[in-house]
Scaffold this active site. Structure first.
Site: not given
Length: 272
Positions: A68, A141
């Site tokens: 990701s 993230k």
């Protein structure tokens, strides 16, 4: 003139002294060995305690399990995370952060079974900080929106808007990825951050956990943020610091400012 009895007595006396010397030598060696073992145990205990304190309050290593955050981070990377952010140091837009799963963001992951003994040893070493955390139950993230920020996708050029300011994310987006294929228009609630992966096409981030579409559910509570990722430390050929690319957000106004609210309405368009 010495007799046989005198010689026997002398030999017995010499033997007795020899045995006493051996006993003293044995006790001395045992005492030295015991002292050395005690010193090793004390040093190990101090090292484990120091490692635990460092891991708990200062820095911790994490393992990257997914794609990701490509190409900033790839599967198998180990990163060092500073636990001073948030804390003495405030979160900034662009920071790469590790946070605990806010709830059902992660799918069930199969645990590797190495046997009871090895599992216990590994868990202990991870607990005290001598091995990197496997990241189970955690995500990593990039912070795109801070509390109060208005984050929107996208303008006519496909760029995210933060408080009305378009941002160019090409510095960290995976090549070929767009800012977002999913449109959204949210305001980050107080005490939360809006996070997105650098590999936007393969990142289950804030966008996909906000059913109401207003930022309330997709934003991550700051209380769940473990810390800010500072550097990649393994493998060796990927050593290097992690930038928050502050220049990307340099022109973003503070939330609630006149600029973040957009331009005033055109009187001609409203008929006034």
């Amino acid at each position: 003139m010495a007799t046989d009895a005198d010689s026997a007595a002398a030999e017995a006396d010499d033997e007795s002294r020899r045995r006493r010397r051996e006993q003293r030598s044995g006790r001395g060696a045992g005492a030295r060995l015991g002292a050395a073992v005690k010193e090793i145990v004390v040093v190990l205990a101090m090292a484990l305690t120091l490692s635990f304190v460092v891991k708990t309050f200062l820095v911790q290593a994490f393992f990257i399990p997914s794609e990701s955050m490509e190409d900033t981070l790839v599967v198998g990377d180990r990163v060092v995370v500073s636990k001073l952010t948030p804390g003495p140091f405030e979160l900034q837009r662009g920071d790469v952060v590790v946070f605990a799963d806010p709830g059902d963001w992660l799918s069930e992951q199969e645990q590797t079974d190495r046997g009871a003994a090895l599992n216990a040893v590994r868990s202990t070493l991870v607990f005290v900080g001598l091995l990197p955390d496997t990241s189970e139950g955690h995500l990593i993230k990039r912070v795109v929106g801070l509390p109060g920020d208005h984050v929107k996708c996208c303008d006519s050029e496909g760029r995210l808007l933060v408080n009305g300011e378009p941002i160019d994310e090409s510095a960290y987006l995976k090549p070929g990825e767009q800012a977002s294929a999913q449109e959204f228009d949210i305001t980050v609630p107080a005490g939360h951050v809006w996070v997105m992966g650098d590999n936007r096409g393969d990142s289950s981030d804030s966008r996909f956990h906000d059913p109401a579409g207003n930022g309330q559910d997709g934003s991550v509570p700051i209380d769940l943020v473990v810390g800010k990722a500072m550097a990649t430390v393994w493998p060796v050929d990927r050593w290097g610091g992690l930038s928050n690319h502050e220049g990307v957000f340099a022109d973003v106004p503070e939330p609630g400012s006149n600029r973040s609210l957009g331009p005033p309405p055109d009187p001609a368009a409203t008929g006034t």
